[in-house]
Design a protein around this motif. Structure first.
Motif, short mmCIF file in Angstrom:
data_model
loop_
_atom_site.label_atom_id
_atom_site.label_comp_id
_atom_site.label_asym_id
_atom_site.label_seq_id
_atom_site.Cartn_x
_atom_site.Cartn_y
_atom_site.Cartn_z
N ALA A 68 3.75 15.71 8.03
CA ALA A 68 4.05 14.29 8.00
C ALA A 68 2.77 13.48 8.04
N PRO A 69 2.70 12.39 7.27
CA PRO A 69 1.50 11.55 7.32
C PRO A 69 1.39 10.90 8.70
N PRO A 70 0.17 10.59 9.13
CA PRO A 70 0.01 9.94 10.44
C PRO A 70 0.82 8.65 10.47
N SER A 99 2.10 4.34 6.53
CA SER A 99 2.05 5.74 6.85
C SER A 99 2.11 6.53 5.55
N CYS A 100 0.94 6.96 5.05
CA CYS A 100 0.90 7.61 3.74
C CYS A 100 -0.43 8.35 3.56
N PHE A 101 -0.37 9.55 2.95
CA PHE A 101 -1.58 10.32 2.67
C PHE A 101 -2.34 9.77 1.47
N ASN A 102 -1.59 9.21 0.54
CA ASN A 102 -2.23 8.79 -0.72
C ASN A 102 -1.75 7.39 -1.11
N PRO A 103 -2.13 6.40 -0.29
CA PRO A 103 -1.59 5.06 -0.50
C PRO A 103 -2.02 4.45 -1.84
N ARG A 153 0.83 -1.20 0.00
CA ARG A 153 0.00 0.00 0.00
C ARG A 153 0.86 1.26 0.00
N HIS A 154 2.08 1.17 0.56
CA HIS A 154 2.92 2.36 0.58
C HIS A 154 3.67 2.48 -0.76
N PRO A 155 3.69 3.69 -1.35
CA PRO A 155 4.37 3.85 -2.65
C PRO A 155 5.84 3.46 -2.62
N TYR A 156 6.50 3.58 -1.48
CA TYR A 156 7.91 3.19 -1.40
C TYR A 156 8.06 1.68 -1.52
N VAL A 162 -0.36 18.02 -0.02
CA VAL A 162 -0.39 17.75 1.42
C VAL A 162 0.86 17.00 1.91
N CYS A 163 1.47 16.25 1.01
CA CYS A 163 2.59 15.39 1.40
C CYS A 163 3.83 16.17 1.84
N SER A 164 4.03 17.37 1.24
CA SER A 164 5.20 18.13 1.65
C SER A 164 4.86 19.10 2.78
N GLY A 200 7.72 17.10 5.92
CA GLY A 200 6.50 16.43 5.49
C GLY A 200 6.77 14.94 5.40
N CYS A 201 6.19 14.27 4.40
CA CYS A 201 6.55 12.87 4.17
C CYS A 201 7.95 12.87 3.56
N ALA A 202 8.90 12.21 4.20
CA ALA A 202 10.28 12.29 3.73
C ALA A 202 10.45 11.70 2.33
N PHE A 203 9.49 10.89 1.89
CA PHE A 203 9.61 10.25 0.59
C PHE A 203 9.08 11.15 -0.54
N HIS A 204 8.46 12.29 -0.21
CA HIS A 204 7.71 13.02 -1.25
C HIS A 204 8.52 13.44 -2.47
N PRO A 205 9.82 13.83 -2.33
CA PRO A 205 10.51 14.23 -3.57
C PRO A 205 10.68 13.09 -4.57
N ARG A 206 10.55 11.85 -4.12
CA ARG A 206 10.76 10.71 -5.00
C ARG A 206 9.45 9.99 -5.33
N CYS A 207 8.36 10.48 -4.79
CA CYS A 207 7.12 9.70 -4.85
C CYS A 207 6.24 10.09 -6.03
N ALA A 208 5.79 9.11 -6.81
CA ALA A 208 4.93 9.38 -7.96
C ALA A 208 3.52 9.72 -7.52
N ARG A 209 3.12 9.40 -6.31
CA ARG A 209 1.76 9.66 -5.85
C ARG A 209 1.68 10.90 -4.96
N ALA A 210 2.79 11.64 -4.85
CA ALA A 210 2.82 12.78 -3.93
C ALA A 210 1.78 13.83 -4.31
N GLN A 211 1.18 14.44 -3.29
CA GLN A 211 0.23 15.54 -3.49
C GLN A 211 0.72 16.72 -2.66
S1 SF4 Z 1 2.53 10.50 1.94
FE1 SF4 Z 1 2.48 11.34 -0.11
S2 SF4 Z 1 4.63 11.52 -0.69
FE2 SF4 Z 1 4.54 10.20 1.10
S3 SF4 Z 1 4.47 8.16 0.25
FE3 SF4 Z 1 2.37 8.78 0.58
S4 SF4 Z 1 1.74 9.68 -1.36
FE4 SF4 Z 1 3.96 9.54 -1.42
#
Ligand code: SF4
Ligand SMILES: Nc1ncnc2c1ncn2[C@@H]1O[C@H](COP(=O)(O)OP(=O)(O)OP(=O)(O)O)[C@@H](O)[C@H]1O
Ligand SMILES: [Mg+2]
Lengths: 330, 269
Positions: free
Chosen positions: A304-306, A317-321, A248-251, A299-301, A286-297
């Motif tokens: 931090a996601p819950p 732990s992701c806003f947009n799983p 579920r997590h983009p990473y 809100v992600c930067s 924010g979400c530390a993965f956001h610069p590399r994430c294809a699903r980032a929105q």
């Molecule tokens: S919170 Fe946003 S940037 Fe972080 S992994 Fe989820 S979708 Fe990607």
């Protein structure tokens, strides 16, 4: 049942030349007694530091630690703040390590047999100890264990040294074996023998295993639970089947996509995760993965996601799983 | 044909000991722009063969022809030309880059040696192009190898090998020390080299899935000989030798492992 090892809200920070970095920001996970648990993620995500904190191995003078470590083994029980001196007592009495590079664990000027004897718990009669060392070496599958016991590390190949390091780790009769990339330097055939051996010995002795690796194939084949770590935090965790078949997590999804599969169309480009893991003094806000994430929105930067939303036994732990229905479509 | 290799042997010699034949007779051919993968367990002789092909060690027997010329009969000028044509990339990229030279200086020196006709401005333009090819940001140019990650070092060493405009790249375990995401990028780079520049590649690796992903042909090496070789599709999908079968079975493949778990859990009908 009470887990063998429980780590809650672990943080580790270092200060060098007035610059503070926090390579481990918020790590919570547990290893059940007799369980096989994996910690995965790219290098630089804080996996090894996390595992070393179990026995307080990181250089703690300029480091600050937060969070709790609880361990309840047969010979030793500890429940204290991370970084507490009491944790060091677990080393060799409940917790043993095997590292990627076996030569670090072996003393170059001492015969293998003697090193194994020294790792045994107190109270083993001297005469018996030497024979037990040879039998441990034999169980690691070394062809001539008596000869290996008389050898110095430099007389053995990398795969043979790794077996000796394993025999030494097992000599302490640990409740938990922490294996940090134990087979990364070995070829697939030797890798398989060493890991099969850890499996067999874990089953025989009831020892739990924490495997740190970046090889998802090993996790899929051998582990019960997996914790995926990115930039000093656990981003997804749960039972192996669930997390690796329906991430579920983009990473987690990104790591799985990057692995060349044996049945993938030949000559198809691999999907990589753009960019690299940033250094720990520059974890993005924010979400530390956001610069590399294809699903980032947006809100992600921003924040931090819950932390790790529970969903069955799995957490992420992701806003947009990755949507649950789409997750298993490769 | 770039390479026609017949029964090639390579030996390690030490005073007072009989020579040790690490490569005991291998044969293969490599055409322009082809990719050959060499897989096999540790100690099977893969690196030794790679070293001999890049003239870091002599062949001890057999026939090795490059563009039709026997390499043991090379003149000095032919040897120098061969050294340019056949470039090598190692697993330990950091160790193969000069620690006291920035990436820019290393690339510039390589260009000066191999392309004395290029002036400074042209070298600068070429360096930018090479970085782009290797997928590196220009920020790395003024950095030293120790300041780069393993993946960045590996790409820098690819950039340096490409600076010479080789016809063959011999890569010995270029990705085995790297994270999967970085590995994916290097493998994509290898594939592009062949597609876009027509460079032939000999890829030495432990990981069969890696080789399967980029190579047209595969040789399975065991104790100094090729147990089996042929088109990648044949060797991977229907291996004939027991050794190749056992190697394939040892590959920790995510999908295969998950399928096996699912099968083990399904109630038996
Ligand atoms: S919170 Fe946003 S940037 Fe972080 S992994 Fe989820 S979708 Fe990607
Ligand atoms: N300098 C040396 N002197 C003597 N023998 C050597 C030397 N280097 C390698 N060998 C031997 O030659 C054989 C082949 O070694 P080689 O390095 O080619 O294996 P490899 O297939 O590349 O293995 P790996 O996958 O571990 O890199 C091995 O038996 C090794 O012990
Ligand atoms: Mg090698």
């Amino acid at each position: 049942m009470e887990p063998l090892l429980e780590i809650s809200s672990l943080r580790l920070s270092f200060e060098t030349l007035g610059c503070v970095s926090e390579p481990v920001r918020d790590v919570s996970f547990s290893v059940p007694a007799h369980g096989r648990t994996a910690l995965v993620g790219e290098s630089g995500c804080g996996k090894s530091l996390t595992s070393l904190a179990v026995t307080r191995l990181p250089p703690t003078d300029r480091a600050a630690a937060g969070g709790e470590v609880r361990f309840s083994g047969r010979a030793a029980r500890v429940s204290c703040r991370a970084g507490d001196a009491a944790l060091a007592a677990l080393r060799g009495r409940g917790v043993s390590y095997v590292f990627q590079n076996p030569s670090g664990a072996l003393n170059p000027v001492m015969r293998i047999g003697r090193q194994i004897v020294e790792a045994m718990p107190p109270g083993v009669p001297r005469k018996e100890a030497a024979a037990r060392a040879v039998s441990l070496l034999e169980r690691t599958g070394l062809p001539d264990p008596a000869r290996a016991a008389r050898s110095y590390p430099c007389e053995l190949s990398g795969g043979q040294c790794q077996r000796c390091a394993l025999a030494m780790a097992l000599a302490a009769e640990p409740d938990l074996l922490i294996a940090d990339e134990p087979t990364t330097a070995l070829d697939v055939t030797t890798q398989k023998t060493v890991l099969d051996l850890i499996d067999v010995l874990a089953r025989e002795t009831g020892m739990a295993v924490l495997l740190i690796t970046h090889n998802l194939g090993l996790v899929a084949g051998r582990m019960d639970d997996v914790n995926v770590m990115y930039a000093g935090a656990i981003v997804e965790s749960g039972p192996v089947e669930e997390v690796l078949s329906r991430p579920r997590h983009p990473y987690t999804r990104g790591l799985l996509d990057a692995v060349p599969a044996l049945d993938a169309p030949r000559d198809a480009p691999l999907r990589d995760i753009p960019g690299t893991v940033p250094p720990p003094d520059r974890w993005p806000a924010g979400c530390a993965f956001h610069p590399r994430c294809a699903r980032a929105q947006a809100v992600c930067s921003a924040g931090a996601p819950p932390p790790a939303t529970p969903c069955g036994a799995r957490r992420f732990s992701c806003f947009n799983p990755v949507p649950a229905e789409a997750a298993d479509a490769v | 044909m770039l390479f026609e290799v017949e029964d090639a042997k390579v030996a390690y010699r030490a005073p007072g000991r009989p020579p040790f034949m690490a490569v005991r007779g291998v044969s293969f051919t490599l055409g322009e722009g082809e990719t050959l993968g060499i897989v096999g367990e540790s100690g099977s002789g893969k690196s030794t063969l790679a070293k001999a092909l890049t003239l870091l060690m002599p062949f001890a027997g057999g026939s090795v022809k490059f563009r039709g010329r026997e390499i043991s009969a090379f003149t000095r000028a032919e040897r120098a030309a061969y050294r340019r044509q056949v470039q090598m990339v190692f697993q330990d990229a950091a160790g193969s880059l000069n620690p006291r030279m920035s990436i820019r200086a290393a690339l510039d020196e390589t260009l000066r040696v191999h392309h004395p006709e290029m002036d400074r401005a042209r070298r600068g333009a070429r360096i930018a192009e090479l970085l782009d090819r290797a997928g590196l940001a220009s920020a790395v140019l003024d950095q030293y190898p120790r300041e780069l990650s393993g993946g960045q070092c590996q790409r820098a060493s690819f950039a340096r090998a490409l600076a010479v405009e080789p016809s063959v790249l011999v890569a010995d375990e270029p990705v085995s020390a790297l994270d999967v995401s970085v590995q994916a990028r290097i493998l994509n780079l290898l594939r592009d080299l062949r597609r876009n520049l027509g460079i032939a590649v000999i890829l030495v690796a432990h990981d069969l899935a890696v080789v399967r992903n980029v190579c047209d042909r595969v040789a399975v090496m065991h104790r100094g000989v090729f147990e089996e070789s042929g088109p990648a599709a044949d060797v991977f999908d229907s291996p004939r030798s027991d050794y190749a079968k056992s190697l394939l079975a040892a590959v920790p493949d995510v999908k295969r492992a998950l399928a096996a778990r699912a099968a083990a859990q399904a109630p038996t009908a």
